[in-house]
Scaffold this active site. Structure first.
Site, PDB file in Angstrom:
ATOM      1  N   ASP A 168      79.377  43.476  43.218  1.00  0.00           N
ATOM      2  CA  ASP A 168      78.918  42.618  44.307  1.00  0.00           C
ATOM      3  C   ASP A 168      79.874  41.438  44.493  1.00  0.00           C
ATOM      4  OD1 ASP A 168      77.396  41.777  46.452  1.00  0.00           O
ATOM      5  OD2 ASP A 168      75.883  40.781  45.210  1.00  0.00           O
ATOM      6  N   LYS A 193      73.447  51.591  53.841  1.00  0.00           N
ATOM      7  CA  LYS A 193      73.001  50.357  53.191  1.00  0.00           C
ATOM      8  C   LYS A 193      71.819  49.750  53.924  1.00  0.00           C
ATOM      9  CE  LYS A 193      73.032  46.810  50.553  1.00  0.00           C
ATOM     10  NZ  LYS A 193      73.958  45.921  49.884  1.00  0.00           N
ATOM     11  N   HIS A 203      72.477  45.608  42.711  1.00  0.00           N
ATOM     12  CA  HIS A 203      72.553  44.310  42.020  1.00  0.00           C
ATOM     13  C   HIS A 203      71.190  43.855  41.506  1.00  0.00           C
ATOM     14  CE1 HIS A 203      71.511  43.167  46.094  1.00  0.00           C
ATOM     15  NE2 HIS A 203      72.744  43.125  46.534  1.00  0.00           N
ATOM     16  N   HIS A 261      79.767  48.531  44.385  1.00  0.00           N
ATOM     17  CA  HIS A 261      79.213  47.562  45.352  1.00  0.00           C
ATOM     18  C   HIS A 261      80.230  46.439  45.516  1.00  0.00           C
ATOM     19  CE1 HIS A 261      75.647  45.243  47.139  1.00  0.00           C
ATOM     20  NE2 HIS A 261      76.708  44.458  47.270  1.00  0.00           N
ATOM     21  N   HIS A 282      69.455  46.641  49.350  1.00  0.00           N
ATOM     22  CA  HIS A 282      69.357  45.234  48.957  1.00  0.00           C
ATOM     23  C   HIS A 282      67.873  44.997  48.726  1.00  0.00           C
ATOM     24  CE1 HIS A 282      70.630  40.929  48.876  1.00  0.00           C
ATOM     25  NE2 HIS A 282      69.315  40.839  48.927  1.00  0.00           N
ATOM     26  N   HIS A 303      82.241  43.691  48.415  1.00  0.00           N
ATOM     27  CA  HIS A 303      82.477  43.105  49.745  1.00  0.00           C
ATOM     28  C   HIS A 303      83.958  42.775  49.863  1.00  0.00           C
ATOM     29  CE1 HIS A 303      78.155  42.536  50.526  1.00  0.00           C
ATOM     30  NE2 HIS A 303      78.094  42.336  49.219  1.00  0.00           N
TER      31      HIS A 303
END
Ligand code: NCD
Ligand code: ZN
Length: 368
Positions: free
Chosen positions: A256, A108, A183, A14, A145, A16
């Site tokens: 994350d 996602k 997460h 995970h 999420h 970004h």
């Protein structure tokens, strides 16, 4: 007590990376330590189609190559895996297209309004039934999420509420769908994932293993410890640490790492997201070490994630050493990092503050 630990190279399930110069500036930190990373699709506009995901992947690979040319450091062993951002309007054919590429293993779910750049997210999973059916058939992973977004629900209760309202019905309706609750931050999530029927797993970040919500308010408000889902109380941190170090293959690594410039974090309305990439492996080692479970780090970091995604573990190895060091207060970000701007003169929008900035950490990744 041994001072080094060698494990199969880990993957980050995970991550970004953002786009453009920001992406190019943070990419090396992940690519140095991780063999693969599952790259999140919450760009602006979001990565909603296979074509957009492949184009984004090409930009990441091009940035890795440009880095090698500029610095002589090769990042060519790093392999980005991509995700599609689910919307109420995602077309069925996108699932087949994505699976057929072999580099887009997951879709996602951002419940609309849940977090950074989630305004195009799903308003109701009932709109996505044919797509979920197809994902289940094709073995595509559904990354969640896991927070409800209704403003009347207390922010500390949003994950537990999501499990009851969204995840339990989803599991029942699609018993063979591969689900990753991302997460996780609560005892409820760890308990659910450990016990649930069908293919399900959870990723856990370094911040949720090491810190509780007091870290957000240590002598003042600490924006660099603010992410979503927000840090919870100590009992939850302990439940997450127990899950991560339990040896259950349902819990694996996902940092994350979510880069935002210092100016956007230190603001009257600061962005959610901890930038952990440069220190994530050291922080995971620290958390596992504190729990007396260093022997379980390799499973969590390097084996259970690929197994869930149906991939082989990496062939390279990563060595960690127990040696104290101070985490830098900040790094250069975006164009400033690429252009080599003088460090002392960086403005706050040219800087990024990592997780655990200024803290002493006990482990380091040894350069290979
Ligand atoms: C992430 C981001 O900044 O993109 N922020 C965060 O706090 N984790 C979005 C997300 O994963 O929720
Ligand atoms: Zn995220």
């Amino acid at each position: 007590m041994t001072g080094t630990l060698e494990i199969i190279q880990p993957d980050d399930w995970h991550l970004h990376l953002r786009d453009g110069a920001a992406m190019a500036s943070v990419l090396p930190a992940s690519a140095r330590h991780f063999g693969r990373a599952l790259v999140m699709p919450n760009l602006k506009p979001p990565v909603t189609t296979t074509a957009l995901a492949l184009a984004y992947r090409d930009r990441i690979l091009a940035a890795a190559q440009a880095h090698s040319l500029r610095t002589g450091e090769s990042l060519s062993d790093f392999s980005p895996l991509m995700t599609l951002y689910l919307t109420d309007a995602t077309a069925l054919q996108e699932i087949d297209r994505a699976v057929d590429t072999g580099v887009i293993p997951a879709v996602k779910l951002y419940p609309a309004g849940a977090t950074t750049h989630s305004d195009s997210g799903v308003t109701d999973l009932a709109h996505c039934e044919p797509v979920l059916e197809r994902m289940q058939q094709r073995g595509m992973v559904f990354c969640l999420h896991g927070e409800v977004t209704h403003s009347e629900v207390d922010i500390f209760d949003r994950e537990a509420r999501f499990i009851d309202q969204v995840l339990i019905p989803l599991r029942a309706r699609y018993p063979a769908l591969k689900i990753v609750l991302e997460h996780i931050t609560t005892r409820e999530a760890a308990d659910f994932v450990r016990e649930a029927a069908g293919p399900i797993a959870a990723t856990i970040t370094p911040q949720h293993l090491l810190y509780n919500r007091n870290s957000l308010f240590q002598g003042g408000i600490r924006p660099h410890y603010y992410c979503l889902p927000v840090l919870k109380r100590e009992t939850h941190r302990q439940a997450l640490l127990a899950a991560a170090t339990s040896g259950s293959p349902r819990f694996f690594l996902g940092t994350d790492s979510a880069p935002h410039p210092q100016s956007d974090k230190e603001s009257s309305c600061g962005c959610a997201g901890c930038y952990s990439a440069p220190v994530a492996m050291a922080l995971y080692a620290q958390a596992f070490d504190q729990a007396g479970a260093l022997n379980r780090l390799e499973g969590f970091a390097s084996l259970y994630g690929p197994a869930f995604y149906g991939l082989a573990p990496n062939t390279r190895r990563l060595r960690l050493i127990r040696r104290a060091s101070l985490v830098p207060q900040r790094f250069a970000f975006a164009e400033a990092a690429l252009g080599g701007a003088p460090f002392a003169e960086l403005t706050e929008d040219q800087s990024i503050v990592p997780l655990a900035a200024g803290q002493s950490i006990a482990w380091q990744v040894q350069a290979v």
